[in-house]
Design an enzyme around this catalytic site. Structure first.
Site: not given
Ligand code: DGL
Length: 272
Positions: A74, A76, A188-190
């Site tokens: 992550c 963030t 962002c890993t999403h």
């Protein structure tokens, strides 16, 4: 030889993009995926409160899993809490930070985009990466307000609204001809979860940088230098998933975890 236990951590399902690469790089490792889904999305959190939250959750997870290594999948969380995590816990941590260095090296136009959460965009860490590695580039740094949630919803079976997605990514596309954006960092890993849809709405074709394979290689390197200590008690099995909500708060996400072979959920119920 003992099997290393790798604890992957994200606010939600974005870390699954990193888990996929770690599985590929280390097929023998014992993986446990964890998400602070009770606190998702991290992108909107105030910095000091977020550090305290991550330290609290990580303490519970480390006690439960006794990992050989922790992957903070992550951006963030990594850009604000890696230092505090390393200070508090003895286990080695591998973080995920925006891939600004490779993007600046690969860009021909020297116009690069960085898509990240509003939190990651505010971080000094991110600005230092730009200063150190991309000072010769125009960097279009954009805190996308909804992108992580759109990705999370997609995995829960909600159709992606392509117009909304177009608006979320538009600010990193600038310039004309040979002087336009040619590389975009997925900070962002999403976001790699939306690769297919992004290709449908991008104004022109760019190269997206997903850092997952590089993170997986780093995990393998660190593990080579890390002795594997047997757990002192029974720990969650290989491919287990630990969630900070209760069962009701995660029901809609369980099929997506199962699709990625993460089963046997445990619910820590760590309310915000
Ligand atoms: N997946 C996380 C990241 O890499 C963030 C998503 C969130 O806002 O919680 O930054």
């Amino acid at each position: 030889m003992s099997t290393p236990r790798v604890l992957l951590f994200d606010s939600g399902m974005g870390g699954l993009t990193v888990a996929r690469s770690v599985r590929h790089e280390l097929p023998f490792a014992h993986l446990v995926y964890s998400a602070d889904n009770a606190a998702f999305p991290y992108g909107a959190w105030e910095e000091q409160a977020l550090v305290q939250r991550i330290l609290l959750v990580m303490g519970e997870l480390i006690a439960r899993v006794e990992p050989t290594i922790v992957v903070v999948a992550c951006n963030t969380a990594s850009t604000i809490a890696l230092g505090a995590l390393r200070e508090r816990f003895k286990v080695p941590f591998v973080g995920t930070v925006p891939a600004i260095k490779p993007a600046a090296a690969q860009s021909k136009s020297h116009v690069i985009g960085v898509l990240a959460t509003p939190g990651t965009v505010r971080r000094e860490y991110t600005h230092a990466l730009i200063h150190d590695f991309a000072s010769h580039c125009q960097v279009l740094l954009h805190g996308a307000p909804k992108l992580a949630e759109i990705a999370e919803s997609k995995l829960k079976g909600v159709a992606v609204n392509l117009e909304e997605l177009r608006g979320e990514i538009a600010p990193v596309f600038k310039g004309e001809g040979v002087a336009r954006t040619d590389v975009v960092v997925l900070g962002c890993t999403h976001y790699p979860l939306l690769a297919e849809e992004m290709a449908k709405v991008e104004p022109w074709v760019v190269r997206y940088i997903d850092p997952a394979p590089a993170i997986a290689r780093r995990v393998a390197e660190v593990l080579k230098e890390t002795p594997v200590v047997e757990a002192s008690k029974p720990v969650p099995p290989h491919n287990a998933v630990l969630l900070t909500s209760n069962r009701a708060g995660a029901e809609d996400a369980l099929p997506a975890y199962a699709k990625m072979s993460f089963h046997l959920p445990e619910f820590l119920d760590l309310r915000v």
